[in-house]
Design a protein around this motif. Structure first.
Motif, PDB file in Angstrom:
ATOM      1  N   VAL A 129      97.900  28.496  19.823  1.00 36.62           N
ATOM      2  CA  VAL A 129      99.343  28.501  19.551  1.00 36.62           C
ATOM      3  C   VAL A 129      99.859  28.086  20.966  1.00 36.62           C
ATOM      4  N   GLN A 130      99.352  28.759  21.880  1.00 33.72           N
ATOM      5  CA  GLN A 130     100.103  28.537  23.399  1.00 33.72           C
ATOM      6  C   GLN A 130      99.558  27.308  23.666  1.00 33.72           C
ATOM      7  N   ALA A 131      98.446  26.615  23.269  1.00 39.88           N
ATOM      8  CA  ALA A 131      98.354  25.051  23.674  1.00 39.88           C
ATOM      9  C   ALA A 131      99.194  24.002  23.156  1.00 39.88           C
ATOM     10  N   ILE A 186      99.129  20.661  24.521  1.00 38.63           N
ATOM     11  CA  ILE A 186      97.699  20.357  24.933  1.00 38.63           C
ATOM     12  C   ILE A 186      96.644  20.362  23.884  1.00 38.63           C
ATOM     13  N   GLU A 187      95.738  19.588  24.084  1.00 46.32           N
ATOM     14  CA  GLU A 187      94.568  19.406  22.980  1.00 46.32           C
ATOM     15  C   GLU A 187      93.568  20.478  23.544  1.00 46.32           C
ATOM     16  N   LEU A 188      93.295  21.526  22.661  1.00 43.37           N
ATOM     17  CA  LEU A 188      92.446  22.545  23.012  1.00 43.37           C
ATOM     18  C   LEU A 188      91.092  22.277  22.181  1.00 43.37           C
ATOM     19  N   ILE A 235      95.568  26.862  30.441  1.00 50.01           N
ATOM     20  CA  ILE A 235      96.670  26.479  29.556  1.00 50.01           C
ATOM     21  C   ILE A 235      97.905  26.680  30.627  1.00 50.01           C
ATOM     22  N   LYS A 236      97.927  27.754  31.487  1.00 50.65           N
ATOM     23  CA  LYS A 236      99.058  28.114  32.295  1.00 50.65           C
ATOM     24  C   LYS A 236      99.128  26.981  33.189  1.00 50.65           C
ATOM     25  N   PHE A 237      98.170  26.473  33.884  1.00 49.23           N
ATOM     26  CA  PHE A 237      98.426  25.573  34.892  1.00 49.23           C
ATOM     27  C   PHE A 237      98.205  23.827  34.449  1.00 49.23           C
ATOM     28  N   THR A 238      98.298  23.738  33.286  1.00 51.57           N
ATOM     29  CA  THR A 238      98.139  22.418  32.460  1.00 51.57           C
ATOM     30  C   THR A 238      99.503  22.043  31.605  1.00 51.57           C
ATOM     31  N   ASP A 239     100.239  20.971  32.159  1.00 49.31           N
ATOM     32  CA  ASP A 239     101.489  20.687  31.636  1.00 49.31           C
ATOM     33  C   ASP A 239     101.248  19.692  30.325  1.00 49.31           C
ATOM     34  N   SER A 240     100.123  18.796  30.575  1.00 54.66           N
ATOM     35  CA  SER A 240      99.846  17.644  29.554  1.00 54.66           C
ATOM     36  C   SER A 240      98.400  17.530  29.537  1.00 54.66           C
ATOM     37  N   LYS A 260      87.110  22.991  31.198  1.00 58.77           N
ATOM     38  CA  LYS A 260      87.698  21.681  32.205  1.00 58.77           C
ATOM     39  C   LYS A 260      88.868  21.375  31.494  1.00 58.77           C
ATOM     40  N   ASP A 261      89.888  21.196  32.489  1.00 53.81           N
ATOM     41  CA  ASP A 261      91.112  20.746  32.150  1.00 53.81           C
ATOM     42  C   ASP A 261      91.718  19.862  32.840  1.00 53.81           C
TER      43      ASP A 261
END
Length: 886
Positions: free
Chosen positions: A601-603, A608-610, A641-646, A671-672
């Motif tokens: 849900v947060q992603a 963001i694709e999780l 998730i916190k440090f990935t904007d896209s 990996k992000d």
């Protein structure tokens, strides 16, 4: 005729002259050899005395190291809990590292073997209740020595020691036994290169022979040594030398020494070294006989020369020889005879006399050099004694009078020279506050061997100092003295006291920190439980889409706050070394699914694709702490998730073999495509309460504990962690943990345990003092279909539990009047509640530490749920527990 008379007179005079001139030298030589013979006997006694004392020091170090080793082993948790498997690992490792021991065995208070370093099942059939060392260790609670035994496991002659294993109440719960080989003395004795018929022997405190080298037909290990030998050694109590007949009826010079565990304890062992008196005398007599033979040959040769010498030339030569002999007798050993050496027998005699003169001169030079070296050595010792910073005194052991002292001793205690020779050691001013027992002090200071004692003293000026006293019994020119070495340790004691105070302050601060965190946890969890509970209740009502969204946001925010609280508590536990790893079967696929489902849900909110995948070579079920693995992945994925904007976040899981076939290495790669981390900041992100951007305007919030806890959890699971990152490109985190792989039998139990009983409505007793939590929990339980009765404290619970038939009790821990722990103990143990003593009790509390859980399970609680709780977790626990107790 007159020539013959003159010649005969010359011969007679010459013979008399030779006799008179050479006889004192021969007598002196003969007397010297007699003295050397006596010295050889004395040196033999001194040699075996030093050797047996050296062997006793070796054995004493072995005993001390054994004491330290057993004390360490007995304090280990696995040994104190009499854990067979773990104790075996400890004991077998001990034996591998110390080949001097025959076996190490852990026994219970009945003497039965719990675990052994070697011997396996055969050792477990043995019993050691009859052994002296076992009995003394149990009765005294101290390190104990045994007596002669044939090892029950090794079947060899050994000397055993024992150390009690103490339980939490300070009483023995078992004993660790260990056997010491004595055979290593064989090589030491051989290397000493004593007389060919010498022996080395060891007996126990009763005089039973433990060890003998070399062995002989008339000597048997396990039988008493000769009574007269043991009686003399036992009676003296101190090291000594005597002459007697041994067990083989051979006259021997025997040196002995007793060994003690402590200075005040009786001997537990005696060591003996004996040499054959006749062999010592044979060597001494051989030297004496050789000297007598040489003397007689020289004297006969001198007389023979005198007999055959005649005439005036001979008389002149003899006169020269006589004059040289007189000068030699007067001490002029540098003069020569002046006779031509080629002049037949007289010349040979002159050469012999001159050689003797040269030898005497050489020996005189050597003697003077030795005296010079002795004088220099005495001067060095005198300088060292007088300038030594340690205070040294010599005390008459019979009168305790200080007869001599160096300047450092006089200065330390501010004494005057006139007091020497009249001041007693016990007249020194000792601190009254020290409460020194005079008998104990005297025993330590005047005891045998080296002793150390720390004593508070008062100098003549009234200054309080602490003195470290080391004493030893010594002999100077045949007179016994007590040598005392006084060192001022006042500054050191002051520093030690400061360190102890600092340690106590640090421990108090650490305890206060732990209490603070525990209280904060309880105080935050209690209202947070009400918030989460009410939000969960609100979800069960008819809400529109907007209201559902608000409730969902509130739940997620509360859960985020809960995760921060859990991180703080976990960090505190890790810092204190109290975080435990619990291994049980888990499914890798289910672990990955839970992590993705909970964080998707947060992603999705950030676009963001999780995703995640598991390698085909990786099996699905392993043995490990799935809760801690889930926590690790939550932190890593949450950080991503916190440090990935896209972009995307991907989780890869794969495994590799371990050198231990029962284990496997499990790898997790997160990996992000986030903001990345600069190289100079990578090391900092693992530090507690640290973030890459520490400014007040930072974009990403958090307390900075996530990766620090991840790193420490990975290390606790015997794993490793690696991170690669590039700013603007993204970050890859790889962790490796060790898991169990042979779980076929456990999997069956795991799958059976997962099957729960069919849901049914229950009659529950809810014990909760906090009003909001009580209302919330009651409503949630009622919406599940259960009937709920409430009590506000443990006493009300006791009053109500017998009035109805309850399927289970939900019990808070911290309550007024009577706590949940006390109420549960009464229900389980009191005869008044025998009819309801088996009622399932579930702890429902804000106390979340392991010690709280252990205390709850110790009084008989069946399950433990921490606040704030999820209603699905509560329902699952109730149904599973009721199903098991149906």
């Amino acid at each position: 005729m007159s020539f013959k008379i003159f010649h005969g007179s010359i011969r007679k005079k010459l013979i008399i002259l030779v006799l008179l001139a050479t006889l004192p030298t021969f007598i002196l030589y003969f007397y010297t050899e007699i003295s050397n013979r006596e010295d050889k006997v004395l040196r033999a006694k001194n040699t075996i005395s030093r050797l047996v004392n050296g062997f006793s020091l070796i054995q004493q170090r072995v005993t001390e190291s054994t004491h330290t080793l057993l004390k360490t082993v007995a304090a280990m948790p696995a040994v104190r809990k009499l854990n067979e498997a773990k104790a075996h690992v400890i004991l077998s490792t001990l034996l591998k590292a110390n080949p001097i021991y025959t076996n190490a065995i852990l026994v219970d208070l009945n003497g039965d073997v719990v675990s052994a370093g070697k011997g396996g099942e055969e050792a477990k059939r043995l019993n050691f209740a009859d052994r002296k060392q076992f009995k003394e260790a149990c009765s005294t609670g101290e390190f104990s020595a045994g007596e002669f035994v044939i090892g029950k496991q090794s079947q060899k002659s050994i000397f055993p020691f024992a150390m009690p294993v103490m339980g939490d109440d300070g009483k023995p719960v078992g004993v660790v036994l260990i056997g010491v080989r004595l055979s290593y003395y064989c090589k030491l004795f051989r290397d000493a290169d004593l007389y060919s018929r010498a022996f080395f022997g060891v007996s126990d405190f009763k005089g039973i022979r433990i060890f003998r080298y070399p062995m002989s037909e008339d000597v048997t290990v396990g039988l008493p040594i000769k009574s007269e030998v043991f009686r003399r050694a036992e009676h003296k109590g101190n090291p000594g030398v005597f002459e007697t007949k041994d067990s083989s009826d051979v006259n021997r010079i025997i040196a002995y020494t007793p060994l003690r565990i402590s200075s005040e304890s009786p001997p537990y062992m005696y060591m003996f070294i004996g040499v054959d008196s006749s062999e010592v005398m044979e060597k001494a007599n051989l030297v004496l006989l050789r000297g007598i033979f040489i003397t007689l040959v020289a004297l006969s040769l001198s007389l023979l020369i005198a007999w055959f010498v005649g005439g005036s030339a001979v008389a002149e030569s003899i006169e020269k020889l006589a004059a040289a002999t007189r000068r030699l007798g007067q001490g002029d050993d540098t003069l020569v005879s002046g006779v031509d050496y080629s002049d037949g027998e007289v010349g040979y005699l002159a050469q012999t006399l001159d050689g003797m003169s040269s030898l005497i001169h050489k020996r005189e030079v050597e003697r003077n050099e030795a005296l010079k070296q002795l004088s220099e050595s005495e001067e060095q010792h005198r300088i060292l004694f007088e300038n030594n910073p340690v205070g040294i005194c010599l005390v008459n052991p019979e009168t305790n009078i200080i007869e001599f002292a160096n300047p450092a001793f006089m200065s330390l205690l501010e004494l005057e020279d006139k007091q020497l020779g009249s001041l007693s050691l016990f007249e020194l001013k000792y601190s009254l506050d020290a409460k020194i027992d005079a008998g104990d002090f005297k025993k330590n200071i005047l005891g045998n061997g080296w002793n150390a004692y720390s004593v508070p003293c008062v100098t003549r000026s009234g200054q309080m100092i602490v003195v470290d006293i080391v004493s030893a019994n010594i002999k100077i020119k045949g007179k016994d003295f007590l040598a005392g070495f006084f060192t001022d340790i006042t500054a050191r004691k002051h520093s030690e006291n400061k360190l102890l105070e600092a340690k106590e302050v640090a421990e108090q601060a650490n305890a206060a920190k732990n209490d603070f965190l525990a209280n904060i946890s309880h105080e935050v969890r209690t209202p947070l439980n009400g918030v989460l509970g009410m939000l969960q209740l609100l979800q069960t009502t008819n809400l529109n889409k907007e209201q559902n969204e608000y409730v969902d946001i509130g739940l997620r925010s509360s859960q985020s706050l809960m995760r921060v609280l859990e991180d703080l508590l976990d960090f505190s536990k890790i810092e204190a070394g109290k975080l435990d790893i619990y291994e049980k079967p888990f499914e890798v696929s289910e672990l990955l699914k839970q992590c993705i489902d909970l964080l998707k849900v947060q992603a999705d909110e950030k676009g963001i694709e999780l995703s995640g995948q598991i390698s085909t070579e990786t099996q699905d079920i392993y043995l490990g702490d799935v809760g801690r693995l889930r926590q690790i992945l939550f932190n890593l994925i949450g950080n991503a998730i916190k440090f990935t904007d896209s972009g995307s976040i991907n989780i890869d899981i794969y495994s590799l073999p371990h050198r231990d076939t029962s284990k496997e290495r499990l790898f997790f790669v997160v990996k992000d495509t986030g903001v990345g981390i600069p190289d100079d900041k990578i090391a900092d992100i693992f530090e507690s309460f640290t973030q890459v951007d520490g400014s007040r305007t930072r974009k990403y919030q958090g307390v900075g504990l996530g990766l620090s806890i991840v790193k420490r959890l990975v290390l606790l699971m015997n794993g490793s962690m690696n991170i690669e990152s590039e700013p603007g490109i993204g970050t890859t985190v790889l962790i490796c943990v060790q898991v169990g792989r042979n779980v076929s039998q456990v999997v069956v139990e795991f799958e059976e345990g997962e099957s729960s009983a069919k849901p049914r409505n229950l009659n529950l007793l809810l014990v909760e003092d906090e009003r909001v939590n009580r209302i919330m929990a009651k409503k949630i339980l009622e919406k599940m279909g259960h009937r709920v009765t409430c009590a506000e404290n443990g006493q009300q619970c006791l009053n109500m539990i017998t009035k109805d038939s309850y399927d289970a009790v939900l019990m808070d821990i911290q309550m007024p009047v009577l706590t949940g722990i006390e109420a549960s103990r009464i229900i389980r143990t009191s005869p008044e509640y025998a009819d309801v003593s088996s009622t399932p009790i579930v702890a429902l509390t804000a106390h979340a530490t392991k010690s709280d859980m252990d205390a709850a399970f110790d009084v008989g609680m069946n399950e433990y749920i921490t606040k704030p709780f999820d209603k699905s977790v509560l329902e699952d626990v109730l149904q599973r527990m009721i199903g098991l107790h149906a």
